[in-house]
Design a protein around this motif. Structure first.
Motif, PDB file in Angstrom:
ATOM      1  N   UNK A  93       0.826  -1.213   0.000  1.00  0.00           N
ATOM      2  CA  UNK A  93       0.000   0.000   0.000  1.00  0.00           C
ATOM      3  C   UNK A  93       0.857   1.258   0.000  1.00  0.00           C
ATOM      4  N   UNK A  94       1.967   1.204   0.721  1.00  0.00           N
ATOM      5  CA  UNK A  94       2.853   2.369   0.723  1.00  0.00           C
ATOM      6  C   UNK A  94       3.485   2.584  -0.645  1.00  0.00           C
ATOM      7  N   UNK A  95       3.946   1.493  -1.271  1.00  0.00           N
ATOM      8  CA  UNK A  95       4.511   1.622  -2.618  1.00  0.00           C
ATOM      9  C   UNK A  95       3.497   2.287  -3.549  1.00  0.00           C
ATOM     10  N   UNK A  96       2.257   1.816  -3.497  1.00  0.00           N
ATOM     11  CA  UNK A  96       1.229   2.337  -4.393  1.00  0.00           C
ATOM     12  C   UNK A  96       0.899   3.801  -4.073  1.00  0.00           C
ATOM     13  N   UNK A  97       0.823   4.118  -2.789  1.00  0.00           N
ATOM     14  CA  UNK A  97       0.481   5.490  -2.412  1.00  0.00           C
ATOM     15  C   UNK A  97       1.590   6.451  -2.803  1.00  0.00           C
ATOM     16  N   UNK A  98       2.840   6.039  -2.651  1.00  0.00           N
ATOM     17  CA  UNK A  98       3.959   6.887  -3.070  1.00  0.00           C
ATOM     18  C   UNK A  98       3.889   7.120  -4.581  1.00  0.00           C
ATOM     19  N   UNK A  99       3.630   6.040  -5.343  1.00  0.00           N
ATOM     20  CA  UNK A  99       3.539   6.172  -6.800  1.00  0.00           C
ATOM     21  C   UNK A  99       2.386   7.093  -7.197  1.00  0.00           C
ATOM     22  N   UNK A 100       1.258   6.978  -6.501  1.00  0.00           N
ATOM     23  CA  UNK A 100       0.097   7.801  -6.829  1.00  0.00           C
ATOM     24  C   UNK A 100       0.353   9.272  -6.557  1.00  0.00           C
ATOM     25  N   UNK A 101       1.265   9.560  -5.628  1.00  0.00           N
ATOM     26  CA  UNK A 101       1.537  10.952  -5.268  1.00  0.00           C
ATOM     27  C   UNK A 101       2.772  11.505  -5.994  1.00  0.00           C
ATOM     28  N   UNK A 277       6.673  -9.894  -4.022  1.00  0.00           N
ATOM     29  CA  UNK A 277       5.542 -10.117  -3.117  1.00  0.00           C
ATOM     30  C   UNK A 277       4.322  -9.337  -3.599  1.00  0.00           C
ATOM     31  N   UNK A 278       4.547  -8.138  -4.143  1.00  0.00           N
ATOM     32  CA  UNK A 278       3.439  -7.371  -4.682  1.00  0.00           C
ATOM     33  C   UNK A 278       2.713  -8.116  -5.794  1.00  0.00           C
ATOM     34  N   UNK A 279       3.478  -8.837  -6.639  1.00  0.00           N
ATOM     35  CA  UNK A 279       2.851  -9.641  -7.689  1.00  0.00           C
ATOM     36  C   UNK A 279       1.969 -10.736  -7.082  1.00  0.00           C
ATOM     37  N   UNK A 280       2.465 -11.371  -6.031  1.00  0.00           N
ATOM     38  CA  UNK A 280       1.692 -12.434  -5.374  1.00  0.00           C
ATOM     39  C   UNK A 280       0.428 -11.876  -4.732  1.00  0.00           C
ATOM     40  N   UNK A 281       0.535 -10.701  -4.149  1.00  0.00           N
ATOM     41  CA  UNK A 281      -0.651 -10.064  -3.577  1.00  0.00           C
ATOM     42  C   UNK A 281      -1.670  -9.745  -4.669  1.00  0.00           C
ATOM     43  N   UNK A 282      -1.178  -9.289  -5.810  1.00  0.00           N
ATOM     44  CA  UNK A 282      -2.083  -8.992  -6.933  1.00  0.00           C
ATOM     45  C   UNK A 282      -2.761 -10.263  -7.428  1.00  0.00           C
ATOM     46  N   UNK A 283      -2.003 -11.340  -7.540  1.00  0.00           N
ATOM     47  CA  UNK A 283      -2.587 -12.617  -7.966  1.00  0.00           C
ATOM     48  C   UNK A 283      -3.680 -13.073  -7.013  1.00  0.00           C
ATOM     49  N   UNK A 284      -3.401 -12.979  -5.713  1.00  0.00           N
ATOM     50  CA  UNK A 284      -4.383 -13.452  -4.741  1.00  0.00           C
ATOM     51  C   UNK A 284      -5.506 -12.453  -4.519  1.00  0.00           C
ATOM     52  N   UNK A 285      -5.365 -11.223  -5.042  1.00  0.00           N
ATOM     53  CA  UNK A 285      -6.527 -10.341  -5.136  1.00  0.00           C
ATOM     54  C   UNK A 285      -7.551 -10.927  -6.105  1.00  0.00           C
ATOM     55  N   UNK A 286      -7.032 -11.562  -7.165  1.00  0.00           N
ATOM     56  CA  UNK A 286      -7.897 -12.026  -8.249  1.00  0.00           C
ATOM     57  C   UNK A 286      -8.393 -13.459  -8.048  1.00  0.00           C
ATOM     58  N   UNK A 287      -7.503 -14.322  -7.558  1.00  0.00           N
ATOM     59  CA  UNK A 287      -7.800 -15.757  -7.544  1.00  0.00           C
ATOM     60  C   UNK A 287      -7.833 -16.288  -6.116  1.00  0.00           C
ATOM     61  N   UNK A 288      -8.823 -17.124  -5.829  1.00  0.00           N
ATOM     62  CA  UNK A 288      -8.988 -17.686  -4.489  1.00  0.00           C
ATOM     63  C   UNK A 288      -8.442 -19.107  -4.385  1.00  0.00           C
TER      64      UNK A 288
END
Length: 358
Positions: A93-101, A277-288
């Motif tokens: 979340x921090x990586x994404x928030x930094x990128x968004x700002x 790890x971010x890729x794995x989090x993205x994968x598990x956002x999509x697939x159960x």
């Protein structure tokens, strides 16, 4: 509260858990007694009480103890004042928030504000910090908490000084070590009882429907309600901005409300490439359900692929995602992997039904 919660599980606090429970109870009392200044910004609130950092081997009840307190706080404090995150998710979340700002001039400070919101207590589970970039972000997060009036409740398999043990990068985590020791009661929870193995460890229900299949035949897959992928089902996913080839992947817009999407991946594609790890989090956002085939014997892959495999286990466990492993050897082979945290991996994969072909 802790004794009652243990009794509800048919267990009791052991002597090594008692000091941690006492420290957490003191943190909880201070949070419930303190109240923010009406109409004031977080930066002018009183200095928060010391938090708690529980560390020790797997299965000793660290996360369970913190969750008992967090559940109690959530009952008595307004919504949003207890923020629970796995350390991996906090870093993402921090990586994404930094990128968004980017380009706004608010940078990391603004990203921390986005992450914390109105939180007065931050629960960080499994603060391990193996990735140097994540370690630096988590360090800045923890160091920012006192000035924002936020108390930290954290769990780890490592004492603060043992975080990011790689000697090439350990210096990057020293500010985090100092912040943890200055702002938290650091308590070892290292008794002889593995409560998870005894059935008192809060196993995830979907995780326990997964399996470790040796060697992973079509018949073994069928017994798990899964079909071996055929070449026609191979498809390219976009994960973390780069292509990732799946042996098969269910459509994410399926109208069947009873079905949960599954993805079939090969060890070489997921773990032998620079998957984060971010890729794995993205994968598990999509697939159960994640099916990982081609998991070799320990000696057949180097440290980096096995570190990514360990990350997959951690992410699926934390998010209660069903994991089905098709492996060359039985689960105890994880003790031979050339990585740290082997005991934690075994504790988790031992809760997967292990099925060998007859």
């Amino acid at each position: 509260m802790f004794d009652r919660a243990a009794r509800d599980l048919g267990s009791a606090l052991d002597s090594e858990q008692r000091p941690a429970a006492d420290a957490l109870a003191a943190v909880g009392a201070s949070l419930l007694d303190a109240s923010p200044v009406e109409g004031a910004r977080r930066r002018v609130r009183r200095t928060p009480a010391r938090g708690a950092y529980l560390h020790g081997p797997v299965g000793r009840g660290k996360t369970w103890l913190v969750d008992v307190l967090a559940d109690q706080l959530a009952v008595h404090l307004p919504d949003g004042t207890v923020l629970r995150l796995h350390a991996y998710e906090a870093a993402r979340r921090l990586h994404r928030a930094v990128a968004a700002r980017a380009g706004t001039g608010t940078g990391l400070d603004g990203a921390l504000t986005d992450l914390l919101g109105d939180a007065r207590a931050l629960v960080l589970d499994e603060l391990h910090a193996h990735d140097p970039g994540d370690a630096m972000l988590l360090s800045r997060l923890v160091r920012s908490l006192p000035e924002r009036g936020v108390v930290l409740l954290a769990t780890s398999n490592y004492a603060p000084a043992g975080l990011l043990p790689d000697p090439r990068h350990h210096h990057l985590v020293l500010p985090l070590v100092a912040a943890l020791e200055a702002t938290c009661h650091v308590v070892a929870v290292d008794g002889p009882v593995d409560h998870r193995a005894a059935g008192h460890g809060g196993a995830r229900p979907r995780w326990c429907t997964g399996a470790w299949l040796t060697p992973g035949t079509a018949a073994q897959l069928a017994a798990e309600g899964l079909a071996r992928p055929v070449p026609a089902r191979r498809r390219q996913l976009l994960v973390g901005g780069r292509p990732l080839w799946a042996l098969a992947a269910d459509p994410l817009d399926d109208d069947d409300g009873d079905a949960e999407p599954a993805v079939h991946l090969h060890f070489a594609e997921l773990c032998e490439r620079p998957t984060s790890v971010g890729d794995l989090l993205e994968l598990t956002d999509r697939y159960r359900t994640v099916v990982l085939s081609g998991v070799p014997a320990p000696a057949a892959a180097g440290q980096d692929p096995w570190r990514r495999f360990a990350d997959l286990v951690d992410v699926c466990w934390d998010r209660d995602v069903r994991l089905v492993v098709l492996a060359a050897e039985e689960p105890r082979c994880v003790l031979d992997l050339p990585i740290t945290d082997r005991d934690r991996m075994l504790s988790r994969v031992s809760l997967l039904p292990a099925i060998a072909a007859s």
